[in-house]
Design a protein around this motif. Structure first.
Motif, PDB file in Angstrom:
ATOM      1  N   ARG A 167       0.948  -1.187   0.089  1.00 21.91           N
ATOM      2  CA  ARG A 167       0.020  -0.044   0.006  1.00 21.91           C
ATOM      3  C   ARG A 167       0.832   1.373   0.163  1.00 21.91           C
ATOM      4  N   THR A 172      -0.381   2.609  13.000  1.00 23.47           N
ATOM      5  CA  THR A 172      -1.523   1.770  12.391  1.00 23.47           C
ATOM      6  C   THR A 172      -2.606   1.550  13.068  1.00 23.47           C
ATOM      7  N   PRO A 173      -3.976   0.771  12.654  1.00 23.99           N
ATOM      8  CA  PRO A 173      -4.988   1.000  13.471  1.00 23.99           C
ATOM      9  C   PRO A 173      -4.639   0.066  14.809  1.00 23.99           C
ATOM     10  N   SER A 204       0.424  -2.873   7.918  1.00 21.25           N
ATOM     11  CA  SER A 204      -0.679  -1.698   8.074  1.00 21.25           C
ATOM     12  C   SER A 204      -1.564  -2.170   8.780  1.00 21.25           C
ATOM     13  N   LEU A 212      -4.453  -3.891   8.002  1.00 21.21           N
ATOM     14  CA  LEU A 212      -5.476  -3.561   7.393  1.00 21.21           C
ATOM     15  C   LEU A 212      -6.198  -4.715   6.815  1.00 21.21           C
TER      16      LEU A 212
END
Ligand code: BV8
Ligand code: ZN
Length: 248
Positions: free
Chosen positions: A41, A221-222, A193, A195
Motif C-alpha cells: 500500500r 497503524t489501527p 498496516s 488492514l
C-alpha cells in the motif's frame, strides 16, 4: 502504549521479550521493504499504475489472466534479485536461539525461509507455488515464468498458490495459527498496516488473552492504540537494535 524513541523504552521492550514465556512474530510487507521489495500500500506498491488490490483477486485473474500473471512474474523476478535483510535475519537468529517460537507472515516472498526461519506460517501462500485452476495439481516454480503455465495433468491454467482477496485462508494454516496465538504472551507485529483481515486481528487475540504487543513500524497503524510498545523506525534497524539489548 509507549512510543519507543527513547533508549529506556527500547530497554523496556527488550526486557519484555526476554522475560516472555512464548514470543511469536506477525510480519507484513514492511519487513521486506529494506530488501527492496515494494510494500502493498505504500506509494511504491503500484505496478504499471495498478493497485495490488485490483490484481490480487480471482476476478482479476479470470478477467485477464495474462495481466495478473505478468504482475506475479514481475514480482518473482524482483524477489529472485533480492536478499533477506537484517530484520529477516534477526528473526531467524531469535528462532534458532529459542527466543522466537514461531513466525506468522502475510508475505508471499519467501524471504523469511531464505533467511533461515523454520517455523513459518505463510498465511497468504507462496509466490513460487502453483496450483491448477481445475484439478488438484500443485507444483513449484524455481525461476520466474513469463507466460502462464498450463497444467501438465489437465491442460488448464495454473495460478499462483496464494490467497487472493475474497478467498479464505487455508483452514489447516488457520488452525495452526490459532494454536500458536493461544500460547503467546508477547506478539511482535512487524511491518504491517494491520488492514488485511483476518491477519490484522491475530495480535488482538493475544492482547485479549492478557498478552502484550510490540509493534515495529515506520508509521502508526489501527493496531497502535492496542500495543504496549510502538518501536518507530525501519525493521531492519529496530530489530538488530533490540537484538543488541537482548545480548547484554
Ligand atoms: C478472507 C497474497 C474470508 C496475495 C494478500 C470484501 C470482499 C471480500 C473480502 C473482503 C471484503 N472486505 C473485507 C474483506 C476481507 C479482506 C480484507 O481484509 N480486505 C481489506 C483490505 C479491507 N480479506 C480477505 O479477502 C482475506 N480472506 O477474508 O476470507 C472471506 C471470503 C469471502 C468474502 C469475505 C471474507 C484474504 C486476504 C489475503 C489477501 N492476500 N496477499 C499476494 O501477495 O499477491 S494480502 C496482502 O496484503 C499481502 O499479503 C500483504 O502482506 C498484506 C497485508 O498488507 P501489509 O503486509 O500490511 O502491507 P502494506 O503495504 O499494507 O503495509 C506495509 C506496512 O509496513 C505499512 O504499515 C508501512 O508503514 C510499514 N513499513 C514500510 N516500510 C517499513 C515498514 N515497517 C517497518 N520497516 C520498514 N522498513
Ligand atoms: Zn489441472
Amino acid at each position: 502504549m509507549v512510543f519507543a524513541l527513547s533508549h529506556d523504552a527500547f530497554v523496556e521492550a527488550a526486557r519484555m521479550i526476554s522475560e516472555a514465556r512464548y514470543v511469536i512474530a506477525l510480519t507484513g510487507s514492511g519487513v521486506s521493504k529494506e530488501s527492496n521489495i515494494p510494500t502493498f500500500r505504500g506509494k511504491d506498491g503500484l505496478w504499471r499504475n495498478y493497485d495490488a488490490m485490483e490484481l490480487a483477486t480471482p476476478t482479476a485473474f479470470a478477467r485477464n489472466p495474462q495481466l495478473v500473471w505478468e504482475w506475479y512474474s514481475w514480482r518473482q523476478g524482483l524477489i529472485s534479485e533480492c536478499s533477506p535483510n537484517p530484520a529477516h535475519l534477526t528473526l531467524a537468529k531469535w528462532e534458532a536461539s529459542g527466543l522466537l517460537k514461531s513466525l506468522i507472515t502475510q508475505n508471499v516472498d519467501g524471504l523469511h525461509v531464505r533467511a533461515g526461519s523454520k517455523n513459518v506460517q505463510e498465511v497468504h501462500g507462496d509466490l513460487w507455488a502453483l496450483k491448477c485452476t481445475s484439478c488438484t495439481h500443485r507444483s513449484r516454480l524455481s525461476s520466474p515464468a513469463s507466460s502462464i503455465p498450463s497444467c501438465p495433468d489437465c491442460g488448464s491454467h495454473l495460478r499462483p498458490d496464494v490467497v487472493w482477496f475474497g478467498e479464505s485462508l487455508d483452514p489447516t494454516v488457520m488452525a495452526s495459527v490459532s494454536q500458536e496465538l493461544e500460547k503467546t504472551d508477547v506478539c511482535l507485529v512487524i511491518g504491517t498496516s494491520a488492514l488485511v483481515q483476518p491477519a490484522a486481528s491475530f495480535p488482538l487475540v493475544v492482547s485479549k488473552q492478557g498478552g502484550s504487543l510490540i509493534e515495529v513500524n515506520i508509521e502508526q497503524t489501527p493496531l497502535t492504540q492496542f500495543v504496549n510498545f510502538h518501536l518507530s523506525g525501519p525493521a531492519g534497524q529496530i530489530l538488530p537494535r533490540l537484538d543488541e539489548l537482548l545480548e547484554t
